[in-house]
Structures are given as C-alpha cells and as structure tokens.
Design a protein around this motif. Structure first.
Motif, short mmCIF file in Angstrom:
data_model
loop_
_atom_site.label_atom_id
_atom_site.label_comp_id
_atom_site.label_asym_id
_atom_site.label_seq_id
_atom_site.Cartn_x
_atom_site.Cartn_y
_atom_site.Cartn_z
N ILE A 1 37.49 39.47 -18.52
CA ILE A 1 37.82 40.78 -17.79
C ILE A 1 36.52 41.88 -18.22
N VAL A 2 36.57 41.76 -19.43
CA VAL A 2 35.36 42.96 -19.92
C VAL A 2 34.08 42.39 -19.45
N TYR A 3 33.74 41.21 -19.68
CA TYR A 3 32.49 40.63 -19.13
C TYR A 3 32.27 40.90 -17.60
N GLY A 4 33.21 40.45 -16.61
CA GLY A 4 33.22 40.47 -15.53
C GLY A 4 33.24 41.97 -14.96
N THR A 5 33.76 43.17 -15.80
CA THR A 5 33.65 44.34 -15.23
C THR A 5 32.12 44.87 -15.53
N LEU A 6 31.65 44.40 -16.53
CA LEU A 6 30.37 44.68 -16.86
C LEU A 6 29.36 44.25 -16.05
N MET A 7 29.51 42.86 -15.67
CA MET A 7 28.62 42.30 -14.54
C MET A 7 28.63 43.04 -13.35
N THR B 1 29.28 26.02 -23.77
CA THR B 1 29.11 25.47 -22.08
C THR B 1 28.38 26.85 -21.62
N LEU B 2 28.95 28.04 -22.04
CA LEU B 2 28.41 29.21 -21.39
C LEU B 2 27.03 29.53 -21.95
N LEU B 3 26.71 29.13 -23.32
CA LEU B 3 25.48 29.47 -23.61
C LEU B 3 24.38 28.49 -22.88
N ASN B 4 24.90 27.13 -22.86
CA ASN B 4 23.92 26.25 -22.25
C ASN B 4 23.64 26.80 -20.67
N ALA B 5 24.81 27.22 -20.08
CA ALA B 5 24.43 27.54 -18.78
C ALA B 5 23.72 28.89 -18.43
N SER B 6 23.44 29.62 -19.46
CA SER B 6 22.87 31.16 -19.06
C SER B 6 21.41 31.00 -19.03
N ARG B 7 20.95 29.51 -19.21
CA ARG B 7 19.72 29.56 -18.73
C ARG B 7 19.38 29.45 -17.42
N TYR B 8 20.40 29.25 -16.66
CA TYR B 8 20.32 29.25 -15.19
C TYR B 8 20.90 30.23 -14.34
N ASP C 1 26.61 44.19 -9.23
CA ASP C 1 27.34 43.75 -7.67
C ASP C 1 27.80 45.08 -7.20
N ARG C 2 28.17 46.12 -7.82
CA ARG C 2 28.41 47.32 -7.21
C ARG C 2 27.15 47.84 -6.24
N PRO C 3 27.54 48.46 -5.20
CA PRO C 3 26.84 48.93 -4.04
C PRO C 3 25.57 49.71 -4.60
N THR C 4 25.70 50.79 -5.65
CA THR C 4 24.57 51.20 -5.91
C THR C 4 23.71 50.57 -7.14
N ALA C 5 24.12 49.55 -7.40
CA ALA C 5 23.46 48.65 -8.46
C ALA C 5 22.05 48.36 -8.06
N GLY C 6 21.04 48.40 -8.59
CA GLY C 6 19.79 47.93 -8.18
C GLY C 6 19.53 46.55 -8.39
N HIS C 7 18.54 45.80 -8.05
CA HIS C 7 18.23 44.50 -8.08
C HIS C 7 17.89 44.27 -9.60
N THR C 8 18.72 44.47 -10.64
CA THR C 8 18.25 44.12 -11.77
C THR C 8 18.12 42.70 -12.14
N THR C 9 17.05 42.54 -12.89
CA THR C 9 16.56 41.06 -13.26
C THR C 9 17.37 40.40 -14.26
N ALA C 10 17.42 39.07 -14.19
CA ALA C 10 18.47 38.36 -15.14
C ALA C 10 17.63 38.41 -16.47
N ARG D 1 21.46 36.12 -18.03
CA ARG D 1 21.32 35.88 -19.62
C ARG D 1 22.38 36.42 -20.29
N ASP D 2 23.21 37.48 -19.52
CA ASP D 2 24.27 38.12 -20.08
C ASP D 2 25.36 37.05 -20.46
N LEU D 3 25.31 36.11 -19.86
CA LEU D 3 26.36 34.92 -20.03
C LEU D 3 26.33 34.50 -21.34
N GLU D 4 25.12 34.64 -22.07
CA GLU D 4 24.98 34.04 -23.22
C GLU D 4 25.75 34.80 -24.43
#
Length: 222
Positions: free
Chosen positions: A202-208, A156-163, A213-222, A166-169
């Motif tokens: 938890i690991v994935y969410g923290t990295l994401m 499911t995650l592999l399929n959804a990562s297209r939308y 999401d963090r205030p100093t993060a740039g608008h990194t592309t997917a 891409r880290d979800l893959e």
C-alpha cells in the motif's frame, strides 16, 4: 539558450523512447495499493481463523492452542492454501486491470518485449520460491513458509526492477528484510507477512501513484 533547450528536450525524448523499448513503464501504483488491500484482507481472515501466533506449536497431527486441538494439519494447510490462492488471484486480477488501464491511457499495449522480459524476471524466482514452499510443507516445516515467501518475493522484485521502475528495488529489499526477521521470529510470521504483502504494498503503491500516475505528475524517468 533556446537552441540549448531544444537540444535538451530532444535528448530527453530520445531517452524516453529508449527506456520505453527496454523497460515496462506502464506498471500502475494502484496495482500495488490494491494488492496490499487484498493481502491485508487475507491476513485478517487467517488471524480470525487461527486466533494465535502463527503456526508455532505442532503436536502430532493437531495444531494446538493452550493444549486444545483446533485444526488438523491437513485442514490447516487446506485453509491457508485457499486463503493464499485467493489473495494471489485477486492481486493478479487487480494488477492486470490497473496496469492495462494505465497502458491504454498512455496509448501503449501491455504485451510488449519489455513486459515479456519483466514477466520472465518475475516468474523464475517466484516459481522456485513456490516449489521451495511446497517442499517445506511436505517436510512439515510450515512455520518457515512465511519467511521463505517474503525472502523469495523480495529477490523477485529485486530481479524485476531491472525491467521497470527502479523504485521496485527498494520494495524488494524491504521484503527480504522482513523475511529474514521472520525467520528468527516465527511466532510473528503472519503479522510480518501481512506487513510485507499488505502494508508495504500500500505504501509503495501510493508513492508510485503520486510519483508517476497522478494527472499532474511529469514523465519521470525510471
């Protein structure tokens, strides 16, 4: 040089607009962290209730530990179903809260064409996997439910990562790997399920969160 930088900035903005129109980029890393914490709680509750390797021995209508009847099959199924539903509902509510909050901060709405495509990509394999798990329960192959849940969730995650990102893959590949391992180590089904839905989230969410999401993060592309 100044003109080149302006052209590069313009191209970057155009690319960002195109990605926002085709991908759902309001998915919050805190959604993954909260889902992982809720799954950890659900796994701990199940472990405390069963106090043994998960569902490796069935004799007649009783779930046994060292030859002593603990739970009937029906009672066992009802407990695990309630526990799983509580984890699912809690995770969905947390995901909706953090994702909608991120979308508001970005000045966007959650319900867009991109989010609808993402939702469809999630619902189809999840629905098939859920029905497959019910079939396993119906045929009393409940020790195969954990491997099936992990494997279908990874697909499911592999399929959804297209939308979305891409880290979800990568999370999907890890979930599928755990599902295949769990298929051959059914006695560790609950442990691997907890690692997959709990620790990896938890690991994935923290990295994401750190990346997007963090205030100093740039608008990194997917």
């Amino acid at each position: 040089m100044t003109e080149s930088r302006e052209h590069l900035q313009t191209l970057t903005e155009i690319r960002g607009l195109m990605e926002r129109s085709t991908k759902f980029l309001s998915l919050s890393g805190l959604s993954g962290v909260s889902a992982g914490l809720i799954a950890l709680a659900g796994g701990i509750v199940a472990y405390l209730r069963l106090r043994t390797n998960w569902l490796t021995v069935f004799e007649s209508e009783q779930y046994t530990q060292n030859g002593r009847a603990i739970l009937s099959y029906r009672a066992l199924f009802e407990f695990l179903a309630f526990d799983a539903m509580a984890v699912l509902i809690g995770s969905l509510l947390a995901a909706w809260y953090f994702t909608s909050r991120k979308a508001r901060r970005q000045g966007q709405t959650v319900w867009t064409a991109a989010s609808r495509r993402l939702l469809w990509a999630l619902l189809v394999p999840l629905g098939v996997g859920g029905l497959f798990c019910l079939g396993l329960v119906y045929h009393r192959l409940i020790w195969l439910v954990c491997p099936t849940m992990l494997t279908f969730y990874g697909l499911t995650l592999l399929n959804a990562s297209r939308y979305t990102y891409r880290d979800l893959e990568y999370l999907g590949l890890c979930q599928m790997g755990l599902g295949l391992i769990s298929l051959f180590l059914t006695g560790y089904g609950l442990l691997l399920w907890t690692i997959g839905f709990g620790v990896l989230h938890i690991v994935y969410g923290t990295l994401m969160w750190y990346k997007y999401d963090r205030p100093t993060a740039g608008h990194t592309t997917a």
